[in-house]
Design a protein around this motif. Structure first.
Motif, short mmCIF file in Angstrom:
data_model
loop_
_atom_site.label_atom_id
_atom_site.label_comp_id
_atom_site.label_asym_id
_atom_site.label_seq_id
_atom_site.Cartn_x
_atom_site.Cartn_y
_atom_site.Cartn_z
N LYS A 175 0.84 -1.20 0.00
CA LYS A 175 0.00 0.00 0.00
C LYS A 175 0.87 1.25 0.00
N ALA A 176 0.68 2.09 -1.02
CA ALA A 176 1.41 3.36 -1.10
C ALA A 176 0.78 4.36 -0.15
N GLU A 177 1.61 4.92 0.73
CA GLU A 177 1.12 5.91 1.70
C GLU A 177 2.04 7.11 1.64
N TRP A 178 1.60 8.12 0.89
CA TRP A 178 2.35 9.34 0.62
C TRP A 178 3.64 9.02 -0.13
N TYR A 180 5.99 6.49 0.79
CA TYR A 180 6.53 5.17 1.08
C TYR A 180 5.49 4.10 0.78
N THR A 182 3.83 0.56 2.37
CA THR A 182 3.69 -0.39 3.46
C THR A 182 3.66 -1.80 2.88
N SER A 189 4.22 -5.31 9.58
CA SER A 189 4.22 -4.31 8.52
C SER A 189 5.62 -3.71 8.42
N ASN A 213 -3.82 3.07 -4.77
CA ASN A 213 -2.68 3.02 -3.86
C ASN A 213 -2.43 1.65 -3.26
N ALA A 214 -2.98 0.58 -3.86
CA ALA A 214 -2.82 -0.74 -3.23
C ALA A 214 -2.76 -1.87 -4.25
N ASP A 231 -12.82 6.91 2.12
CA ASP A 231 -12.46 7.06 0.72
C ASP A 231 -13.50 6.49 -0.22
#
Length: 266
Positions: A175-178, A180, A182, A189, A213-214, A231
């Motif tokens: 999962k893209a978070e900003w 970086y 995860t 994680s 984002n995933a 979301d």
């Protein structure tokens, strides 16, 4: 009486690496001049401006003249805009790393979808630009380093100061978070500095895109269920083997996910 000789000052932090070769692209001459001034002050890593362009078409032309490591790229420009330039560069294996520099923060999500290393808003601060250069340098190292054959089925993740190999078979979702990613396994994680689009391209047989984002591991797919969230209100989510949390599914990716579940059941 003899005056004591003062102790020598500690060594300055100096980068031994070659400066990043930078192309500055902005339709405003004053904006280009400010970036040149700020780049001249950067040290670790250092940067060298090797060219300037006032529009996207000129930038693409300059890229043919010699090697460039980094594109500091404005978005809103006449003619070919920054997003279009970045989109064209994605298909080129030796393309420079892109850092967007713009007054329009609303474009941030789209920028990272185009594999940008960073996103700077004007007026750019020196410390923030130095941080973006460091991130661009890491992207270059990752892109240019040929991964060993033994690591083809692993992710290399730096965890607590050491490099760790995480088997792709253990990864349940990414999962893209900003800035970086995860990396979620059944029991922990981890944080990966990389590109979700790049991982999707390299491991399409293992992962399916469920959201912008995933990515979710195909082998972990279990069930699609109704989901209410911030979301995706009254949307859908995936249940995965070995995880208590569900992963939201965007409406756009819903047909793809249903196909993947159908293939999994066959």
């Amino acid at each position: 009486m003899t005056t004591p000789t003062p102790a020598p000052a500690g060594p300055a932090v100096v980068s031994t690496a070659a400066p990043l070769r930078v192309l500055v692209v902005d339709d405003e001459p004053l904006a280009r001049a400010r970036l040149r001034t700020l780049l001249a002050e950067c040290r670790v890593p250092a940067a060298q401006v090797v060219g300037e362009a006032g529009d996207g078409a000129s930038a693409l032309g300059l890229l043919k003249n010699g090697p460039i490591d980094l594109l500091l790229l404005d978005i809103a420009m006449p003619g070919l805009d920054g997003m279009a330039v970045a989109q064209r560069l994605r298909a080129q294996p030796e393309a420079p790393v892109v850092v967007f520099v713009t007054a329009h923060a609303a474009h941030a999500v789209a920028a990272f979808d185009l594999d940008a290393a960073d996103y700077l808003t004007k007026p750019v601060r020196a410390a923030r630009l130095q941080e973006a250069l460091a991130r661009a340098e890491r992207h270059l190292r990752q892109r240019r380093a040929a991964p060993p054959a033994a690591d083809a089925e692993h992710l290399l993740i730096q965890e607590r100061g050491r490099m760790e190999r995480v088997p792709l078979a253990d990864v349940l979702y990414l999962k893209a978070e900003w800035k970086y990613i995860t990396v979620r396994t059944a029991d922990r994680s981890l944080i990966l500095d990389g590109s979700l689009n790049d991982l999707e391209t390299r491991h399409a047989e293992r992962f399916v895109r469920v959201h912008r984002n995933a990515l979710v591991a195909r082998h972990a797919l279990r069930a699609l269920e109704r989901h209410e969230g911030d979301d995706e209100p009254e949307g859908w989510a995936l249940r995965l083997a070995g995880l208590p949390e569900a992963v939201p599914v965007s409406r756009r990716q819903l047909p793809v996910v249903r196909d993947a579940l159908r293939e999994r059941a066959e």
